[in-house]
Scaffold this active site. Structure first.
Site, PDB file in Angstrom:
ATOM      1  N   GLY A  17       0.838  -1.195   0.000  1.00  0.00           N
ATOM      2  CA  GLY A  17       0.000   0.000   0.000  1.00  0.00           C
ATOM      3  C   GLY A  17       0.874   1.246   0.000  1.00  0.00           C
TER       4      GLY A  17
ATOM      5  N   GLY B 147       0.435  -4.870   1.026  1.00  0.00           N
ATOM      6  CA  GLY B 147      -0.850  -4.728   0.338  1.00  0.00           C
ATOM      7  C   GLY B 147      -0.976  -5.587  -0.905  1.00  0.00           C
TER       8      GLY B 147
ATOM      9  N   GLU C 276       6.351  -5.501   7.650  1.00  0.00           N
ATOM     10  CA  GLU C 276       5.756  -4.375   8.381  1.00  0.00           C
ATOM     11  C   GLU C 276       6.365  -4.075   9.743  1.00  0.00           C
ATOM     12  OE1 GLU C 276       2.862  -5.627   5.288  1.00  0.00           O
ATOM     13  OE2 GLU C 276       4.066  -6.688   6.755  1.00  0.00           O
TER      14      GLU C 276
ATOM     15  N   ASP D 106      -0.597  -6.822   8.044  1.00  0.00           N
ATOM     16  CA  ASP D 106      -2.058  -6.677   7.987  1.00  0.00           C
ATOM     17  C   ASP D 106      -2.630  -7.347   6.734  1.00  0.00           C
ATOM     18  OD1 ASP D 106      -0.990  -4.723   6.275  1.00  0.00           O
ATOM     19  OD2 ASP D 106      -2.607  -3.294   6.682  1.00  0.00           O
TER      20      ASP D 106
END
EC number: 3.1.2.4
Length: 385
Positions: A98, A146, A169, A177
């Site tokens: 992302g 992402g 991350e 996530d």
């Protein structure tokens, strides 16, 4: 003008400048023609999604999410669309993650993108996981963060020898996530816990170890796509047969054993602990060069992120994908409100000094109460599907 006034003026000027940069980016993403960031095309029997930001490694923006989601739902309902293919343009990346730098800059300028971005991204991840049509992700090049969320929950994931998979991350003050709390603890043994805490990169055929469903020669990827598009009203089994055929024919690294195979016993024993502190102690006691290397990596990560991540995976191991995404939405909002997420992005993506100053700086300072606050319900602001 006194020193205090100069300082006030400069701080207002910097805030103004930052706001303008963010607003410019938002305007650009709003007015950019859709086809520049993502291509959505009906070809043959399939709907084809092409992530089209090759210079930025196809990083995912809110604008792209807002185009992919409704089109995915339309194709899912369309009787003339029999499968969905997603791929990245440019050959270097499927999707490197992302566009989190924009989220951090927006937060600093008091532009609240984070609640919307993560909400809509996770809703898309869930839509991919529950998609009723065969969903084929072509994982060629960098597939991280992402990008993993756009692929791993789908029915078919096709990796090539150039695929690089990671969930990095914890190095930027976040956590793995996009449903990482669902798929990572379900990998063999404690492999998922190891990948989550260290950000270790799986490359090529290694990605086939629980992440990808098929492995194909990158030079045959174009032909594979053509054969899929040429299918006439294919069933899920027809799609699987084409993928299986290419997978079986691929000779690249066929006899190569999994890179981490020789270390799996160590990974399973060291990473089976219920606390990060115990994992660290296990690695120290093991004392092998592999264990000490992982120790060095873990010691660089955000202490808060490490503790969040371990608990996220432990809880996620018995949750549904939707329940995991609901939990991860709570965590994402807590991280964006905190210090480490912005500091990690500064150190790795903006200043690139690779020397983040984490707060808290030590695992023992990350108390249970502090950790519990990250997992608390957001009430009416919780993620809903």
């Amino acid at each position: 003008m006194g020193q205090r006034e100069v300082w006030r003026f400069m701080s207002r000027f910097n805030a103004f400048k930052r706001t303008n940069i963010v607003l410019h980016h938002l305007r650009m993403s709003k007015h950019t023609d859709a086809t520049e960031d993502v291509l959505l095309e009906k070809k043959g029997c399939a709907g084809v999604i092409t992530l089209n930001r090759p210079k930025l490694l196809n990083t995912l923006t809110l604008n792209m999410i807002r185009q992919i989601y409704p089109q995915l739902k339309k194709w899912e309902q369309d009787p003339e669309t029999f499968l969905i293919i997603i791929k990245g343009a440019g050959g270097k990346a499927f999707c490197a993650g992302g566009d989190i730098r924009v989220i951090s800059e927006a937060e600093k300028a008091n532009q609240k993108i984070a609640p919307v971005f993560f909400r809509e991204e996770y809703i898309l991840n869930n839509a991919i996981g529950s998609c009723q049509k065969p969903y084929v992700a072509l994982l060629h090049g960098i597939t991280m963060g992402g990008g993993v969320g756009l692929s791993v929950h789908g029915q078919f994931r096709v990796a090539t020898e150039k695929c690089v998979f990671a969930m990095p991350e914890t190095a930027i003050g976040l956590f793995p996530d996009v449903g990482g709390g669902y798929f990572l603890p379900r990998l063999q043994g404690k492999l998922g816990y190891f990948l989550a805490l260290t950000g270790f990169r799986l490359k090529g055929r290694d990605v086939y170890k629980g992440i990808a469903t098929h492995f194909v020669d990158s030079e045959k990827l174009g032909m594979l796509e053509e054969d899929l598009l040429a299918l006439k009203s294919p069933s899920k089994e027809d799609v699987a047969a084409v993928l299986e055929n290419y997978h079986t024919e691929c000779k690249i690294d066929r006899d190569k054993s999994f890179t981490l195979e020789e270390h799996m016993d160590k990974i399973n024993s060291c990473f089976s602990a219920n606390t990060v502190e115990q994992i660290i102690e296990n690695l120290q006691q093991d004392g092998s060069s592999f264990a000490l290397e992982q120790l060095k990596v873990i010691n660089k990560m955000s202490p808060t992120s490490l503790k969040i991540t371990l608990r996220q995976l432990m809880e996620g191991s018995s949750k549904t994908l939707q329940e995991v995404l609901t939990m991860e939405y709570r965590l994402s909002q807590a991280c964006v409100r905190g210090h480490d997420f912005h500091e990690g992005i500064r150190a790795l993506l903006i200043d690139k000094d690779k020397s983040p100053k984490w707060k808290p700086a030590d695992l023992k300072e990350v108390t249970d109460e502090y950790l519990n606050n990250h997992f608390k319900s957001l009430g009416s602001n919780d993620l809903k599907f």
